[in-house]
Design a protein around this motif. Structure first.
Motif, short mmCIF file in Angstrom:
data_model
loop_
_atom_site.label_atom_id
_atom_site.label_comp_id
_atom_site.label_asym_id
_atom_site.label_seq_id
_atom_site.Cartn_x
_atom_site.Cartn_y
_atom_site.Cartn_z
N LYS A 118 12.03 -4.75 10.60
CA LYS A 118 12.61 -5.82 9.78
C LYS A 118 11.51 -6.59 9.05
O LYS A 118 11.63 -6.87 7.85
CB LYS A 118 13.42 -6.78 10.68
N GLU A 119 10.44 -6.89 9.73
CA GLU A 119 9.31 -7.59 9.12
C GLU A 119 8.69 -6.76 7.99
O GLU A 119 8.35 -7.29 6.93
CB GLU A 119 8.25 -7.87 10.20
N LEU A 120 8.56 -5.46 8.20
CA LEU A 120 8.01 -4.57 7.18
C LEU A 120 8.91 -4.52 5.96
O LEU A 120 8.43 -4.57 4.81
CB LEU A 120 7.82 -3.17 7.76
N GLU A 121 10.23 -4.44 6.17
CA GLU A 121 11.15 -4.43 5.04
C GLU A 121 11.10 -5.73 4.24
O GLU A 121 11.14 -5.71 3.01
CB GLU A 121 12.58 -4.16 5.54
N GLU A 122 10.97 -6.85 4.94
CA GLU A 122 10.86 -8.14 4.25
C GLU A 122 9.56 -8.20 3.46
O GLU A 122 9.55 -8.67 2.30
CB GLU A 122 10.92 -9.29 5.26
N SER A 123 8.48 -7.72 4.04
CA SER A 123 7.19 -7.72 3.34
C SER A 123 7.25 -6.81 2.12
O SER A 123 6.70 -7.13 1.06
CB SER A 123 6.07 -7.24 4.27
N TYR A 124 7.93 -5.69 2.25
CA TYR A 124 8.06 -4.76 1.13
C TYR A 124 8.86 -5.41 -0.01
O TYR A 124 8.49 -5.29 -1.18
CB TYR A 124 8.75 -3.48 1.62
N ALA A 125 9.93 -6.12 0.33
CA ALA A 125 10.74 -6.80 -0.69
C ALA A 125 9.92 -7.88 -1.39
O ALA A 125 9.96 -8.01 -2.63
CB ALA A 125 12.00 -7.40 -0.05
N VAL A 126 9.15 -8.64 -0.61
CA VAL A 126 8.30 -9.69 -1.20
C VAL A 126 7.24 -9.04 -2.11
O VAL A 126 6.96 -9.54 -3.21
CB VAL A 126 7.63 -10.54 -0.09
N ALA A 127 6.66 -7.94 -1.68
CA ALA A 127 5.64 -7.27 -2.49
C ALA A 127 6.23 -6.74 -3.79
O ALA A 127 5.61 -6.84 -4.85
CB ALA A 127 5.01 -6.13 -1.68
N ASN A 128 7.44 -6.16 -3.73
CA ASN A 128 8.09 -5.68 -4.96
C ASN A 128 8.38 -6.82 -5.92
O ASN A 128 8.17 -6.71 -7.14
CB ASN A 128 9.39 -4.94 -4.63
N LYS A 129 8.86 -7.94 -5.38
CA LYS A 129 9.17 -9.12 -6.21
C LYS A 129 7.89 -9.64 -6.86
O LYS A 129 7.86 -9.94 -8.05
CB LYS A 129 9.81 -10.21 -5.35
N ARG A 130 6.83 -9.70 -6.07
CA ARG A 130 5.53 -10.19 -6.58
C ARG A 130 4.99 -9.25 -7.66
O ARG A 130 4.46 -9.69 -8.67
CB ARG A 130 4.55 -10.31 -5.41
N ARG A 131 5.15 -7.94 -7.45
CA ARG A 131 4.68 -6.97 -8.43
C ARG A 131 5.41 -7.13 -9.75
O ARG A 131 4.81 -7.11 -10.84
CB ARG A 131 4.89 -5.55 -7.89
N GLU A 132 6.73 -7.36 -9.69
CA GLU A 132 7.51 -7.55 -10.91
C GLU A 132 7.08 -8.83 -11.64
O GLU A 132 7.01 -8.86 -12.87
CB GLU A 132 9.01 -7.56 -10.60
#
Length: 151
Positions: A118-132
């Motif tokens: 769950k923590e990894l998925e949240e971090s991945y979502a934050v990273a995608n948002k930050r990349r955009e």
């Protein structure tokens, strides 16, 4: 071979003219210190077979002794290897736990795995948002620097 033994029979008159075979024994004069320290092996009464039955009996006894020795050696090897396997198995992690303790530990590990997932998925979502956000900022600053209007 028995025919040769029969030719050596003293009752057979044809062989009286031939010289009797001689046994020669070569002594090993070069003895090691280890050989000198050990007592000589027990001597058995060796009786040379004179008949086919005696030869067969001697052969069977010799094979039996060899088979017994081989079986004993194999049994000792099996016991030694079995003890080594038991020792290695006892060193495996978790061998000191009961089934209930192992199941409890497995459930703990599953819960930890879910929380880390769950923590990894949240971090991945934050990273995608930050990349955009970074891409959008880069496109805007590049357009401004080049004086190009976006459509």
């Amino acid at each position: 071979m028995l025919k040769e033994l029969a030719k050596l029979d003293p009752k057979n008159n044809d062989n009286n003219n031939k010289p009797k075979p001689r046994l020669s024994i070569k002594l090993n004069t070069a003895k090691s210190k280890k050989a000198e320290d050990t007592p000589p092996p027990k001597k058995k009464d060796i009786k040379f077979p004179l008949t086919q039955e005696q030869y067969t009996k001697l052969l069977i006894e010799t094979e039996h002794e060899r088979d017994v020795q081989t079986t004993q050696n194999l049994a000792q090897d099996i016991l030694a290897k079995s003890a080594k396997v038991d020792e290695l198995v006892s060193k495996l992690p978790g061998m000191d736990r009961t089934k209930e303790m192992q199941m409890k530990r497995i459930n703990e590990l599953i819960k930890e795995n879910h929380s880390v997932t769950k923590e990894l998925e949240e971090s991945y979502a934050v990273a995608n948002k930050r990349r955009e956000e970074v891409r959008a900022a880069l496109e805007e600053s590049t357009s401004l620097a080049l004086g190009i209007e976006e459509e």
